[in-house]
Design a protein around this motif. Structure first.
Motif, PDB file in Angstrom:
ATOM      1  N   TYR A 186      -3.964 -32.697 -26.431  1.00  0.00           N
ATOM      2  CA  TYR A 186      -2.666 -32.057 -26.273  1.00  0.00           C
ATOM      3  C   TYR A 186      -2.819 -30.555 -26.536  1.00  0.00           C
ATOM      4  N   THR A 187      -2.055 -29.750 -25.826  1.00  0.00           N
ATOM      5  CA  THR A 187      -2.067 -28.311 -26.062  1.00  0.00           C
ATOM      6  C   THR A 187      -0.645 -27.788 -26.027  1.00  0.00           C
ATOM      7  N   CYS A 188      -0.427 -26.687 -26.715  1.00  0.00           N
ATOM      8  CA  CYS A 188       0.855 -25.990 -26.676  1.00  0.00           C
ATOM      9  C   CYS A 188       0.742 -24.797 -25.739  1.00  0.00           C
ATOM     10  N   PRO A 189       1.818 -24.464 -25.034  1.00  0.00           N
ATOM     11  CA  PRO A 189       1.764 -23.275 -24.160  1.00  0.00           C
ATOM     12  C   PRO A 189       1.359 -22.022 -24.923  1.00  0.00           C
ATOM     13  N   ASN A 190       1.863 -21.888 -26.135  1.00  0.00           N
ATOM     14  CA  ASN A 190       1.495 -20.765 -26.990  1.00  0.00           C
ATOM     15  C   ASN A 190       0.504 -21.291 -28.022  1.00  0.00           C
ATOM     16  N   LEU A 191      -0.723 -20.840 -27.951  1.00  0.00           N
ATOM     17  CA  LEU A 191      -1.781 -21.394 -28.797  1.00  0.00           C
ATOM     18  C   LEU A 191      -1.565 -21.118 -30.281  1.00  0.00           C
ATOM     19  N   THR A 192      -0.648 -20.234 -30.618  1.00  0.00           N
ATOM     20  CA  THR A 192      -0.375 -19.972 -32.038  1.00  0.00           C
ATOM     21  C   THR A 192       0.655 -20.950 -32.607  1.00  0.00           C
ATOM     22  N   ASP A 193       1.263 -21.741 -31.736  1.00  0.00           N
ATOM     23  CA  ASP A 193       2.235 -22.726 -32.203  1.00  0.00           C
ATOM     24  C   ASP A 193       1.539 -23.862 -32.943  1.00  0.00           C
ATOM     25  N   THR A 194       2.290 -24.545 -33.785  1.00  0.00           N
ATOM     26  CA  THR A 194       1.767 -25.712 -34.502  1.00  0.00           C
ATOM     27  C   THR A 194       2.049 -26.965 -33.683  1.00  0.00           C
ATOM     28  N   LEU A 195       1.002 -27.733 -33.435  1.00  0.00           N
ATOM     29  CA  LEU A 195       1.130 -28.955 -32.640  1.00  0.00           C
ATOM     30  C   LEU A 195       1.416 -30.134 -33.563  1.00  0.00           C
ATOM     31  N   TYR A 196       2.500 -30.847 -33.289  1.00  0.00           N
ATOM     32  CA  TYR A 196       2.864 -32.032 -34.072  1.00  0.00           C
ATOM     33  C   TYR A 196       2.803 -33.252 -33.170  1.00  0.00           C
ATOM     34  N   VAL A 197       2.028 -34.259 -33.567  1.00  0.00           N
ATOM     35  CA  VAL A 197       1.859 -35.476 -32.778  1.00  0.00           C
ATOM     36  C   VAL A 197       2.256 -36.668 -33.633  1.00  0.00           C
ATOM     37  N   CYS A 198       3.100 -37.539 -33.097  1.00  0.00           N
ATOM     38  CA  CYS A 198       3.560 -38.704 -33.837  1.00  0.00           C
ATOM     39  C   CYS A 198       3.594 -39.910 -32.902  1.00  0.00           C
ATOM     40  N   PRO A 199       2.996 -41.070 -33.258  1.00  0.00           N
ATOM     41  CA  PRO A 199       2.384 -41.335 -34.560  1.00  0.00           C
ATOM     42  C   PRO A 199       0.949 -40.850 -34.711  1.00  0.00           C
ATOM     43  N   ASN A 200       0.133 -40.789 -33.658  1.00  0.00           N
ATOM     44  CA  ASN A 200      -1.186 -40.176 -33.791  1.00  0.00           C
ATOM     45  C   ASN A 200      -1.733 -39.826 -32.415  1.00  0.00           C
ATOM     46  N   SER A 201      -2.766 -39.013 -32.378  1.00  0.00           N
ATOM     47  CA  SER A 201      -3.291 -38.522 -31.103  1.00  0.00           C
ATOM     48  C   SER A 201      -4.048 -39.611 -30.355  1.00  0.00           C
ATOM     49  N   ALA A 202      -4.348 -39.319 -29.089  1.00  0.00           N
ATOM     50  CA  ALA A 202      -5.112 -40.204 -28.205  1.00  0.00           C
ATOM     51  C   ALA A 202      -4.362 -41.489 -27.893  1.00  0.00           C
ATOM     52  N   GLN A 203      -3.044 -41.438 -27.963  1.00  0.00           N
ATOM     53  CA  GLN A 203      -2.217 -42.583 -27.598  1.00  0.00           C
ATOM     54  C   GLN A 203      -0.810 -42.091 -27.313  1.00  0.00           C
ATOM     55  N   ALA A 205       2.609 -40.819 -27.733  1.00  0.00           N
ATOM     56  CA  ALA A 205       3.081 -40.080 -28.903  1.00  0.00           C
ATOM     57  C   ALA A 205       4.164 -39.105 -28.501  1.00  0.00           C
ATOM     58  N   ALA A 206       4.962 -38.712 -29.495  1.00  0.00           N
ATOM     59  CA  ALA A 206       5.905 -37.613 -29.317  1.00  0.00           C
ATOM     60  C   ALA A 206       5.190 -36.336 -29.725  1.00  0.00           C
ATOM     61  N   VAL A 207       5.147 -35.378 -28.824  1.00  0.00           N
ATOM     62  CA  VAL A 207       4.415 -34.133 -29.082  1.00  0.00           C
ATOM     63  C   VAL A 207       5.421 -32.995 -29.183  1.00  0.00           C
ATOM     64  N   THR A 208       5.335 -32.271 -30.290  1.00  0.00           N
ATOM     65  CA  THR A 208       6.244 -31.154 -30.521  1.00  0.00           C
ATOM     66  C   THR A 208       5.433 -29.914 -30.865  1.00  0.00           C
ATOM     67  N   CYS A 209       5.813 -28.803 -30.241  1.00  0.00           N
ATOM     68  CA  CYS A 209       5.179 -27.519 -30.550  1.00  0.00           C
ATOM     69  C   CYS A 209       6.153 -26.670 -31.368  1.00  0.00           C
ATOM     70  N   THR A 210       5.761 -26.335 -32.569  1.00  0.00           N
ATOM     71  CA  THR A 210       6.598 -25.531 -33.453  1.00  0.00           C
ATOM     72  C   THR A 210       6.110 -24.088 -33.429  1.00  0.00           C
ATOM     73  N   PRO A 211       6.979 -23.146 -33.079  1.00  0.00           N
ATOM     74  CA  PRO A 211       6.536 -21.740 -33.023  1.00  0.00           C
ATOM     75  C   PRO A 211       6.014 -21.272 -34.374  1.00  0.00           C
ATOM     76  N   ALA A 212       4.995 -20.471 -34.345  1.00  0.00           N
ATOM     77  CA  ALA A 212       4.432 -19.921 -35.570  1.00  0.00           C
ATOM     78  C   ALA A 212       5.446 -19.020 -36.251  1.00  0.00           C
ATOM     79  N   ALA A 213       5.435 -19.004 -37.573  1.00  0.00           N
ATOM     80  CA  ALA A 213       6.364 -18.181 -38.339  1.00  0.00           C
ATOM     81  C   ALA A 213       6.090 -16.704 -38.060  1.00  0.00           C
ATOM     82  N   THR A 214       7.137 -15.952 -37.909  1.00  0.00           N
ATOM     83  CA  THR A 214       6.975 -14.512 -37.662  1.00  0.00           C
ATOM     84  C   THR A 214       6.636 -13.805 -38.979  1.00  0.00           C
ATOM     85  N   PRO A 215       5.684 -12.875 -38.955  1.00  0.00           N
ATOM     86  CA  PRO A 215       5.288 -12.176 -40.179  1.00  0.00           C
ATOM     87  C   PRO A 215       6.417 -11.290 -40.717  1.00  0.00           C
TER      88      PRO A 215
END
Length: 215
Positions: A186-203, A205-215
């Protein structure tokens, strides 16, 4: 003769404590993985619309899915008479059987845990394909020369009620697309985002990309 009669009586008594009642614990359906959480309390918000899939990864991966179950027995507690509720169901094992053109296995028991309260619905995570099944399944696919195939996974649930009565219910079959090749990932369009996979990868799953926190 007395010994034989005693043995037969004990055997009959043991059978009398076993309840096979599909009208009590009902396996409803396979759930869509919840977004942002892997919580299992309560029922499913939505059901899985597509057939689940799993990449065996050479026999090192497993398939976890949320499966909705309902305990249709009512809470039979009666405070006025001092009677406690005896209809809560305690899950003990998931009994799994597999059928496909390249692999078959019957009655594999995988440990379960949790309580399905009387008159309630829950969606526990069920390991439909454990690693101990994934490995021989992967080997069987390699022998058959296939990298993709459909496997029917039959699920039965065993356990006991608070009353002490045992149950085995289900016999529900879920088709699964099984891959025996490399998982593309799985990949996120923005590589700095956090990838969340539930329940686990390679099956499935619900995949969510969370934007990285702004500094």
């Amino acid at each position: 003769m007395k010994t034989r009669l005693a043995t037969l009586f004990l055997a009959a008594a043991a059978l009398a404590c076993t309840v096979d009642n599909n009208a009590s614990i009902q396996v409803v359906a396979m759930c869509a993985p919840p977004e942002g959480t892997c919580g299992t309390e309560g029922g499913c918000g939505t059901y899985l619309a597509s057939q689940p899939f799993v990449y065996l990864q050479g026999g090192t991966n497993h398939l976890d899915m949320f499966v909705e179950m309902t305990n249709q027995l009512p809470n039979n507690a009666d405070a006025s008479s001092g009677r406690l509720n005896t209809n809560d169901a305690y899950l003990e094992k998931y009994r799994l059987s597999y059928r496909s053109a390249f692999f078959s296995y019957a009655d594999y028991d995988y440990p379960a845990s949790g309580i399905l309260r009387a008159g309630s619905t829950s969606a526990p995570v069920v390991r439909l394909i454990p690693e101990t099944i994934s490995a021989p399944m992967s080997a069987a696919m390699a022998t058959a020369g296939v990298t993709l195939g459909m496997v029917e996974v039959e699920l039965k649930v065993t356990g006991h009620y608070a009353s002490g009565d045992s149950f085995e219910v289900g016999g529900v079959t879920f088709p699964v697309d099984v891959h025996n090749d490399a998982f593309p990932g799985y990949t996120c369009p923005n590589l700095t985002d956090t990838l969340y996979v539930c329940p686990n990868s390679a099956q499935t799953a619900a995949v969510t990309c969370t934007p990285a926190a702004t500094p």
